[in-house]
Enzyme design. Structure first.
Site, PDB file in Angstrom:
ATOM      1  CG  HIS A 177      -6.269   0.581   4.566  1.00 50.44           C
ATOM      2  ND1 HIS A 177      -5.035   0.000   4.959  1.00 50.44           N
ATOM      3  CD2 HIS A 177      -7.004   0.470   5.792  1.00 50.44           C
ATOM      4  CE1 HIS A 177      -4.856  -0.137   6.089  1.00 50.44           C
ATOM      5  NE2 HIS A 177      -6.367  -0.324   6.612  1.00 50.44           N
ATOM      6  CD  GLU A 192      -2.931  -0.932   2.409  1.00 54.52           C
ATOM      7  OE1 GLU A 192      -2.816  -0.183   3.224  1.00 54.52           O
ATOM      8  OE2 GLU A 192      -3.883  -1.880   2.477  1.00 54.52           O
TER       9      GLU A 192
END
Length: 532
Positions: A280, A262
């Site tokens: 997320h 990420e």
């Protein structure tokens, strides 16, 4: 006044909480993205409040010479080097409850989106198509929901599943049968969950044991057409194995909010028709963002001002209510450990800490940490309650806790027993109404000795002349005795003396004292009676 740095974006209300509680705060929400600038400034602060952008590395921790607490506004602490912080004695806090409902709701939303193919149907309809026959969904009612990890978030998802008339099975090594019954779920082993579940949702932290918990081998044990949801942590699911299973049809769909890497700007999961992805967003609601920011500000301020510890990853919690009562016993535990640590010269194999009477109702985890800190401080000067348990474990020392009902004249006391290759040594103490620690037993010999900064401990045969000998030597060397306690196991047996001195006992006089026929051993001691 303690000083806190907020290096990520946080609610203005949270910043105001620090100020209202008497904490100086610097709000620099972009500093966490600049590693060098953060490194240059971190040494000025007692506390660091962060979200996910700031990376608290071992290098940053080494530069944080005054740092006492790191507060993560949120549940995940993947961006904090917890072992490095613990070794430096820095408390790491998070807010495990502030975004629990939000994350649980996101998992349920992904489950519905998968069941009814809502994102794809939405895009198709917006494009002017009317593909009613293309988007054939499945019902959730009466399906089996498998929850991996039934803690704060997982238990909320489980109860939501029960409310949706699903059959819920849960795998969690720490889930008791009583708690499972309370939630209305069936506790099962992981392989049984794989075999039974129509939907599988993950709600476990990323650890060595949970990493890659969903891989090709796990998927092979699942039902054909299973749907998998991950709103917990990237790394729990092996993405290449999931992609293969999606392509083969073994897995009918996946709802993925977290990724192995990420920010995830490129991923083979993107564009797959049977996959719903979000960036997320598990904790991304207005309520959750505000809640975790306020909670972390309150927790950090309570610790820096009152000594209360809440939701710490590497330290036993101490509530603001129990802190005043616990504080003198924390000091007692520390000086008991310090006594044994200073008189024990050979390696320690094991430590037993006995809590008697009223001390059994206290926060014994905190007291054990304090005792261990005192025990190893003579060898490691910068140890504290956070780092001590780790250092003790690294040295292979076995620690045991024993609790016992009131067994003597004292309402409660603590006894520390240390075993080495050559001997076993013990000391007990308590706190009276003045909240000052007192030694009440050494080597099984009863006495009542106030703890002072400078002390002298001697062992000797029970024979006439000890008081005179010690008094004469101290007087001749201008060492004033504030208090003098003696004890013996029997007439003519083994005896001890404990002197509370105004100044340190001179090193050059020790040789004279130790050479005397009435003295078996003599050890000057030092206790930090005013700290902590």
């Amino acid at each position: 006044m303690p000083r806190v740095l907020v290096s990520d974006k946080l609610s203005p209300t949270a910043v105001q909480i620090f100020k209202d509680r008497g904490v100086e705060v610097d709000y620099l929400p972009d500093l966490g993205k600049d590693k060098d600038a953060l490194l240059a400034r971190i040494g000025d602060y007692d506390g660091l409040a962060i979200r996910s952008a700031t990376k608290v590395t071992e290098k940053l921790i080494a530069a944080a010479t005054n740092l006492k607490v790191i507060g993560r506004a949120g549940i995940g602490v993947d961006n904090v080097d917890i072992p490095a912080a613990s070794r430096r004695g820095i408390i790491v806090m998070n807010t495990p409850f502030g975004n629990s409902i939000t994350t649980a709701e996101h998992a349920v939303a992904l489950m519905f989106a998968l069941a009814r193919q809502i994102p794809e149907a939405n895009a198709s309809t917006h494009a002017g198509k009317w593909e009613k026959n293309r988007f054939m969904g499945v019902e959730i009612t009466s399906k089996t929901l498998g929850v991996i990890g039934c803690g704060n978030i997982g238990s909320i998802v489980a109860t939501r599943g029960v409310g949706l008339k699903m059959h819920v099975v849960a795998y969690d090594p720490f889930l008791s049968e009583e708690r499972a019954e309370e939630l209305g779920v069936a506790k099962v082993e992981l392989n049984e969950l794989f075999a039974r579940a129509d939907f599988i949702t993950l709600h476990t932290p990323l650890t060595d044991k949970t990493r890659n918990i969903i891989d090709a081998a796990a998927i092979s044990k699942m039902k054909d057409g299973v749907r998998i949801i991950n709103c917990a942590r990237g790394g729990l699911v092996v993405e290449k194995d999931l992609i293969a299973a999606l392509k083969s049809g073994k897995v009918a769909g996946a709802g993925i909010d977290v990724f192995e890497t990420e920010p995830a700007t490129e991923n083979e999961l993107f564009g797959m028709e049977n996959v719903v992805t979000t960036p997320h967003l598990g904790a991304s609601t207005t309520e959750a963002q505000e809640n975790v920011a306020l909670q972390i500000a309150e927790q950090m301020a309570d610790y820096l001002i009152k000594g209360a510890v809440s939701n710490a990853i590497n330290m036993p919690s101490i509530t603001a209510e129990e802190a005043p009562r616990l504080k003198p016993f924390v000091k007692l535990a520390e000086v008991l450990g310090a006594f044994v640590g200073q008189v024990t010269e050979e390696p320690i194999k094991s430590v037993e800490i006995l809590f008697d009477g009223s001390t059994t109702t206290m926060n014994t985890r905190a007291l054990i940490s304090a005792a261990l800190a005192g025990l190893i401080r003579p060898q490691v000067s910068d140890v504290n309650m956070v780092s001590a348990p780790i250092m003790v474990k690294e040295r292979g020392i076995i620690v045991a806790e024993v609790k016992r009902d009131k067994s003597g004249v004292f309402d409660g006391y603590i006894k520390l027993t240390v075993t080495t290759e050559k001997q076993t040594r013990s000391i007990a103490g308590t706190c009276f109404s003045d909240h000052k620690p007192r030694f009440i037993q050494i080597k099984g010999i009863n006495l009542d000795a106030e703890v002072g900064q400078h002390m002298l401990y001697t062992t000797n045969p029970d024979a006439p002349g000890i008081i005179g000998l010690l008094g004469t030597i101290c007087g001749r060397n201008e060492v004033n005795i504030a208090n003098f306690q003696l004890g013996r196991d029997r007439p003519g047996g083994n005896a001890i003396a404990l002197l509370y001195l105004d100044t340190p006992f001179p090193e050059n006089v020790l040789a004279e004292l130790r050479a005397h026929k009435l003295i078996d051993s003599a050890k000057p001691l030092h206790f930090d009676v005013n700290g902590g």
